[in-house]
Scaffold this active site. Structure first.
Site, PDB file in Angstrom:
ATOM      1  N   HIS A 192       0.853  -1.184   0.122  1.00  0.00           N
ATOM      2  CA  HIS A 192       0.064   0.071  -0.086  1.00  0.00           C
ATOM      3  C   HIS A 192       0.864   0.929  -0.041  1.00  0.00           C
ATOM      4  CE1 HIS A 192      -2.300   3.178   2.442  1.00  0.00           C
ATOM      5  NE2 HIS A 192      -3.064   3.116   1.228  1.00  0.00           N
ATOM      6  N   SER A 193       0.754   2.130  -0.887  1.00  0.00           N
ATOM      7  CA  SER A 193       1.217   3.460  -0.745  1.00  0.00           C
ATOM      8  C   SER A 193       2.675   3.316  -0.955  1.00  0.00           C
ATOM      9  CB  SER A 193       0.832   4.124   0.331  1.00  0.00           C
ATOM     10  OG  SER A 193       1.067   5.702   0.007  1.00  0.00           O
ATOM     11  N   GLN A 194       3.636   3.769   0.216  1.00  0.00           N
ATOM     12  CA  GLN A 194       4.854   3.913   0.201  1.00  0.00           C
ATOM     13  C   GLN A 194       5.294   2.500  -0.035  1.00  0.00           C
ATOM     14  OE1 GLN A 194       5.956   2.823   3.921  1.00  0.00           O
ATOM     15  NE2 GLN A 194       8.169   2.781   2.781  1.00  0.00           N
ATOM     16  N   GLY A 196       4.761   0.280  -2.123  1.00  0.00           N
ATOM     17  CA  GLY A 196       4.726  -0.133  -3.424  1.00  0.00           C
ATOM     18  C   GLY A 196       5.817  -0.162  -3.919  1.00  0.00           C
ATOM     19  N   HIS A 329      -7.698   7.120  -0.458  1.00  0.00           N
ATOM     20  CA  HIS A 329      -6.150   6.356  -0.454  1.00  0.00           C
ATOM     21  C   HIS A 329      -6.252   5.002   0.568  1.00  0.00           C
ATOM     22  CE1 HIS A 329      -2.156   5.783  -1.406  1.00  0.00           C
ATOM     23  NE2 HIS A 329      -1.697   6.220  -0.001  1.00  0.00           N
TER      24      HIS A 329
END
Length: 358
Positions: A192-194, A196, A329
């Site tokens: 998820h997010s960072q 990735g 998000h």
């Protein structure tokens, strides 16, 4: 969709739990004595009956820990319960120097913590701040998403300091994550997010052990920050440390780039043709999931294009195209989180069926 996908998961799923640490080394701390540094905390959850052949490994995003996936801030079962109920064995980690993976002053790098404003404006109350056009569409966060709301307060209290250097994080996760994969064997990796970019690094390092990657709004776009800043970032396109390209890359300057589009919010910077191919990641099926209202709705297509140009098999799902609207998000904590989990699990089931048939 699988028949189990829409089944409510309102109750906790019976399971067995243990934990362990991988990686790390002994170093001399600031006081002159030896300490363990760089280790990775791993939580291991096993349903009473495991029916899926490959476990799921969850890696959380910036400022967060494995607790993100255990339950939602308004008290509902989280994605861990959902996937346990579908018969998956699970592994959840706290990134090095985060949460239960200790940070040591004088040894590890600088940390920062996200402010109330940053959480509200980017994640939980985006319709109030409207920092990007799609932000006004955000409706799925439980509660007002602002300080003083009990759900927001519960979520914000879970936010922890994170290392500020993406290079340091990437190096630590590559070292510990590959050791984890070598220990536990093949996984479906959910980022998820960072985290990735960490998924691309681990898939590149252990393509035979990462059977698929589910990237929930992975950090991007390639080469440059977006929406909130425009500084150079991710020197290797989708990662901050080297990936395995063909022809090989000895430094970021070997990646020739071209700007295909530039707006007030982002620049679509890609490899100039012919694009170097990623040597290992094309062996790993990838699902990128983008919400309707999160800031990644602005630029996730750029990350998908970089991966495809480099030879990676990517399925890109925009939730609104499936009629799943209003998400931001942190979609896996929002009011319709089980519906989104079902979409992800349906894709994973298809990947597992293909693997078992081949």
């Amino acid at each position: 969709m699988s028949s189990d996908q829409s089944r409510p998961t309102s109750r906790r799923t019976p399971h067995m739990r243990d934990y362990f640490y991988v990686g790390g080394s002994y170093v001399t701390g600031s006081g002159g004595s030896e300490i363990a540094h760089g280790q990775l905390y791993v939580e291991h959850l096993v349903p009473i009956e495991t029916t899926r052949s490959i476990p799921v490994l969850f890696i959380h995003g910036n400022g967060m820990t494995a607790s993100n996936f255990l339950n939602t801030p308004d008290g509902r079962p989280g994605w861990a319960d959902y996937f346990l109920a579908q018969g998956y064995e699970l592994y959840l980690v706290d990134q090095p120097c985060r949460g239960r993976s200790p940070w040591h002053q004088g040894v590890d790098g600088r940390r920062s913590v996200m402010s109330v404003y940053k959480i509200e404006s980017r994640f939980t109350a985006t319709a109030k701040y409207k920092l990007w056009p799609q932000a006004a569409l955000h409706t799925q966060w439980p509660g007002s998403g602002t300080k003083g709301d009990p759900v927001f307060d519960a979520f914000y209290k879970s936010i922890v300091p994170s290392l500020t250097s993406p290079v340091e994080v990437s190096q630590l996760v590559k070292a510990t994550g590959t050791q984890l994969l070598d220990r536990i064997g093949p996984v479906i990796l959910v980022t998820h997010s960072q985290s990735g970019s960490l998924g691309w690094i681990l898939g590149d390092s252990r393509p035979h052990l990462v059977r698929a990657i589910v990237a929930l709004e992975p950090v991007g776009p390639p080469f440059q920050q977006a929406v909130f800043a425009s500084a150079p970032s991710r020197a290797y396109g989708i990662a901050d440390i080297p990936l395995t390209f063909d022809p090989p890359v000895s430094s970021p300057s070997d990646l020739t780039t071209v700007t295909l589009e530039r707006t007030a919010l982002y620049a679509n910077i890609q490899q100039a043709p012919p694009a170097r191919q990623l040597r290992h990641l094309p062996r790993v099926p990838v699902l990128v999931v983008t919400s309707e209202s999160g800031y990644h709705a602005v630029y996730d297509h750029c990350t998908v294009q970089f991966l495809r140009d480099a030879g990676v098999d990517v399925t890109h799902i925009r939730l609104e195209a499936l009629g799943i609207r209003g998400n931001g998000h942190i979609m896996f904590m929002e009011r319709n989180s089980v519906e989104i989990a079902g979409v992800v699990e349906n894709w994973i089931s298809g990947v597992l069926s293909t693997n078992e048939a081949s």
